[in-house]
Design a protein around this motif. Structure first.
Motif, PDB file in Angstrom:
ATOM      1  N   UNK A 139     -13.208  -2.792  -0.333  1.00 56.61           N
ATOM      2  CA  UNK A 139     -12.146  -2.561  -0.826  1.00 56.61           C
ATOM      3  C   UNK A 139     -10.834  -2.111  -0.986  1.00 56.61           C
ATOM      4  N   UNK A 140     -11.305  -2.147   0.929  1.00 57.86           N
ATOM      5  CA  UNK A 140      -9.683  -1.216   1.479  1.00 57.86           C
ATOM      6  C   UNK A 140      -9.597  -3.059   2.040  1.00 57.86           C
ATOM      7  N   UNK A 141     -10.452  -3.793   2.541  1.00 59.04           N
ATOM      8  CA  UNK A 141      -9.759  -5.413   2.954  1.00 59.04           C
ATOM      9  C   UNK A 141      -9.537  -5.684   1.867  1.00 59.04           C
ATOM     10  N   UNK A 142     -10.093  -5.188   0.748  1.00 63.41           N
ATOM     11  CA  UNK A 142      -9.361  -6.532  -0.036  1.00 63.41           C
ATOM     12  C   UNK A 142      -7.696  -5.282  -0.581  1.00 63.41           C
ATOM     13  N   UNK A 143      -7.711  -4.918  -0.289  1.00 64.78           N
ATOM     14  CA  UNK A 143      -6.266  -3.999  -0.727  1.00 64.78           C
ATOM     15  C   UNK A 143      -5.154  -5.171   0.868  1.00 64.78           C
ATOM     16  N   UNK A 144      -5.951  -4.382   1.471  1.00 60.24           N
ATOM     17  CA  UNK A 144      -5.062  -5.089   3.102  1.00 60.24           C
ATOM     18  C   UNK A 144      -4.709  -6.097   2.898  1.00 60.24           C
ATOM     19  N   UNK A 145      -5.607  -7.259   3.042  1.00 60.57           N
ATOM     20  CA  UNK A 145      -5.199  -8.459   2.261  1.00 60.57           C
ATOM     21  C   UNK A 145      -4.122  -8.548   1.608  1.00 60.57           C
ATOM     22  N   UNK A 146      -4.549  -8.830   0.545  1.00 59.09           N
ATOM     23  CA  UNK A 146      -3.067  -8.534  -0.965  1.00 59.09           C
ATOM     24  C   UNK A 146      -1.895  -7.862  -0.599  1.00 59.09           C
ATOM     25  N   UNK A 147      -1.770  -6.930   0.259  1.00 54.99           N
ATOM     26  CA  UNK A 147      -0.666  -5.876   0.432  1.00 54.99           C
ATOM     27  C   UNK A 147       0.072  -7.159   2.309  1.00 54.99           C
ATOM     28  N   UNK A 148      -1.064  -8.046   2.782  1.00 54.48           N
ATOM     29  CA  UNK A 148      -0.137  -8.740   3.633  1.00 54.48           C
ATOM     30  C   UNK A 148      -0.009  -9.625   3.553  1.00 54.48           C
ATOM     31  N   UNK A 149      -0.637  -9.857   2.765  1.00 57.58           N
ATOM     32  CA  UNK A 149       0.038 -11.269   1.607  1.00 57.58           C
ATOM     33  C   UNK A 149       1.389 -11.149   0.790  1.00 57.58           C
ATOM     34  N   UNK A 150       1.709  -9.944   0.079  1.00 59.30           N
ATOM     35  CA  UNK A 150       2.794  -9.981  -0.614  1.00 59.30           C
ATOM     36  C   UNK A 150       4.479  -9.995   0.241  1.00 59.30           C
ATOM     37  N   UNK A 151       3.754  -9.394   1.418  1.00 58.71           N
ATOM     38  CA  UNK A 151       4.908  -9.068   2.635  1.00 58.71           C
ATOM     39  C   UNK A 151       4.628 -10.623   3.560  1.00 58.71           C
ATOM     40  N   UNK A 152       3.800 -11.327   3.424  1.00 61.57           N
ATOM     41  CA  UNK A 152       4.638 -12.384   4.359  1.00 61.57           C
ATOM     42  C   UNK A 152       5.157 -13.728   3.244  1.00 61.57           C
ATOM     43  N   UNK A 153       4.247 -14.103   1.881  1.00 56.46           N
ATOM     44  CA  UNK A 153       5.379 -14.608   0.434  1.00 56.46           C
ATOM     45  C   UNK A 153       6.441 -13.972   0.150  1.00 56.46           C
ATOM     46  N   UNK A 154       6.683 -12.854   0.939  1.00 57.88           N
ATOM     47  CA  UNK A 154       7.974 -12.457   0.392  1.00 57.88           C
ATOM     48  C   UNK A 154       9.465 -13.213  -0.509  1.00 57.88           C
ATOM     49  N   UNK A 155       9.781 -13.844  -1.665  1.00 61.72           N
ATOM     50  CA  UNK A 155      10.441 -13.990  -2.086  1.00 61.72           C
ATOM     51  C   UNK A 155      11.935 -13.826  -1.549  1.00 61.72           C
ATOM     52  N   UNK A 156      12.089 -12.985  -0.709  1.00 63.33           N
ATOM     53  CA  UNK A 156      13.704 -12.571  -0.323  1.00 63.33           C
ATOM     54  C   UNK A 156      13.751 -13.213   0.919  1.00 63.33           C
TER      55      UNK A 156
END
Length: 406
Positions: free
Chosen positions: A99-116
């Protein structure tokens, strides 16, 4: 098949390269974190049981050879047994922190694919790091797959050579890895099934190593990309004002808000790196200890075998695979540490002297925070290229010492 390996091509989108190798390997084994709350695939538990049987029987065989003072056979057995045992630990921790790895992966993905972050240089940074991570991760997986296949084909190749030399009566069938199995499973008609089972335990180890270690390196590579994207963001913030002698109140306010945004993202990246390091501490420590043992066993076996061509090729491949997996951890730690400290250099080279004392506090805060590198250290050592070089130097000393006794 080509769809699975699109990440080896040059013209793909960022999403294709993003965690391509770990996702491929862990999906096959059933250990990809997926979305938080997803049910655990049955194949993950099946693979865990398969490898558990393999580790138990292989360690028992190695200790038995050691008790019988058959040192060469003992080292030949304990070398892959140690790797499999650490892989079993990685499987358990991947399930424990799923669960922690899943949370970290989605947090990292949101930063990498940041629309800004849509400027061309920011897109190039993210894409270059993703391509680099995918190709570097593919190398240890390929080396491990080749090593495992060499182990699995060794009995078959020996049988073919003896058959071509018309010496079939001299050959006795043996399994790819030395495991303690009941005699009924080592005779007809069950031997082919036993052979396949033992061979498959090797591939479970390889894909779990490729997935777990690849997940670590991908995370480090993308953290490094985020730090570089922040550098580009800071440079772009100050570029319109580099030829001015003084800023207006509106410009100061705009700069202050942008700097606050950069600091918030910087803190988010640091928190993510620390959270990830804590989850991977045991895995990293166990990997370094096992890799040191595997490299030592392989080199001793390689020097002992002398002119045995097939055996020498086997242990050369095993050593290369172990060093490749070790390099993944060391290079990942170096990427994070260096890119995190380069942020303060980028900030200092900007025309921060145009700011007022209120805004300069933000600059000072960012410089002070980024002067200390973000380390992926675990107890007793820190993964870095300097550590990798020290391991190679020590390995060379061991080889010289062993050869002096021959």
């Amino acid at each position: 098949m080509s769809k699975w390996f699109r990440f080896l091509q040059r013209d793909q989108q960022l999403d294709v390269y993003f965690f391509a190798v770990p996702r491929l390997s862990l999906n096959i084994m059933g250990y990809w974190p997926g979305k938080s709350g997803d049910t655990l695939p049955w194949r993950s538990l099946i693979h865990f049981v398969i490898l558990s049987i393999g580790v138990a029987t292989e360690l028992h065989a190695g200790l038995r050879f050691l008790h019988q003072q058959q040192i060469t056979l003992a080292l030949e057995t304990l070398c892959p047994a140690g790797t499999s045992a650490v892989t079993l630990l990685k499987m358990f921790l991947m399930l424990h922190y799923r669960q922690d790895l899943s949370t970290m992966w989605y947090r990292l993905r949101s930063l990498i694919f940041d629309p800004n972050w849509q400027r061309l240089e920011q897109q190039d940074i993210r894409l270059s790091y993703s391509v680099m991570a995918a190709r570097i991760n593919f190398w240890p997986l390929s080396a491990g797959f080749f090593t495992c296949t060499t182990y699995n084909l060794k009995p078959i190749l020996i049988a073919m050579v003896l058959c071509l030399q018309k010496r079939c009566e001299e050959f006795v069938w043996f399994t790819p890895f030395n495991m303690t199995m009941p005699n009924v499973l080592l005779s007809s008609p069950f031997f082919p099934l036993t052979y396949i089972f033992i061979a498959y335990t090797g591939y479970v180890t390889i894909f779990m190593f490729g997935g777990c270690d690849g997940f670590y390196f991908e995370f480090c590579a993308h953290l490094s990309a985020l730090f570089e994207v922040l550098q580009a963001e800071i440079e772009s913030i100050f570029t319109p004002y580099k030829d001015l002698l003084e800023l207006s109140p509106v410009q100061l306010y705009t700069l202050e808000q942008k700097m606050r945004s950069v600091i918030i993202r910087h803190n988010a990246i640091i928190d993510l790196a620390r959270f990830f390091r804590e989850r991977y501490t045991v895995i990293t420590l166990a990997h370094f200890v096992s890799a040191a043992m595997v490299i030592g066993f392989s080199m001793v076996n390689l020097l002992t075998l002398g002119n045995n061509g097939l055996g020498a090729m086997l242990y050369v491949a095993y050593t290369i695979a172990a060093l490749s997996q070790l390099l993944v951890y060391c290079y990942g730690g170096t990427l994070v540490a260096e890119s995190s400290t380069e942020l303060c250099q980028a900030m200092f080279s900007c025309p921060w002297q145009l700011l007022k004392p209120k805004q300069r506090r933000l600059v000072h805060l960012l410089i002070l925070r980024s002067q200390r590198p973000i380390s992926m250290a675990v107890p007793f050592f820190s993964p870095s290229l300097a550590t990798f070089a020290a391991i190679l130097h020590t390995s060379g000393s061991i080889i010289a010492l062993v050869k002096s006794f021959q």
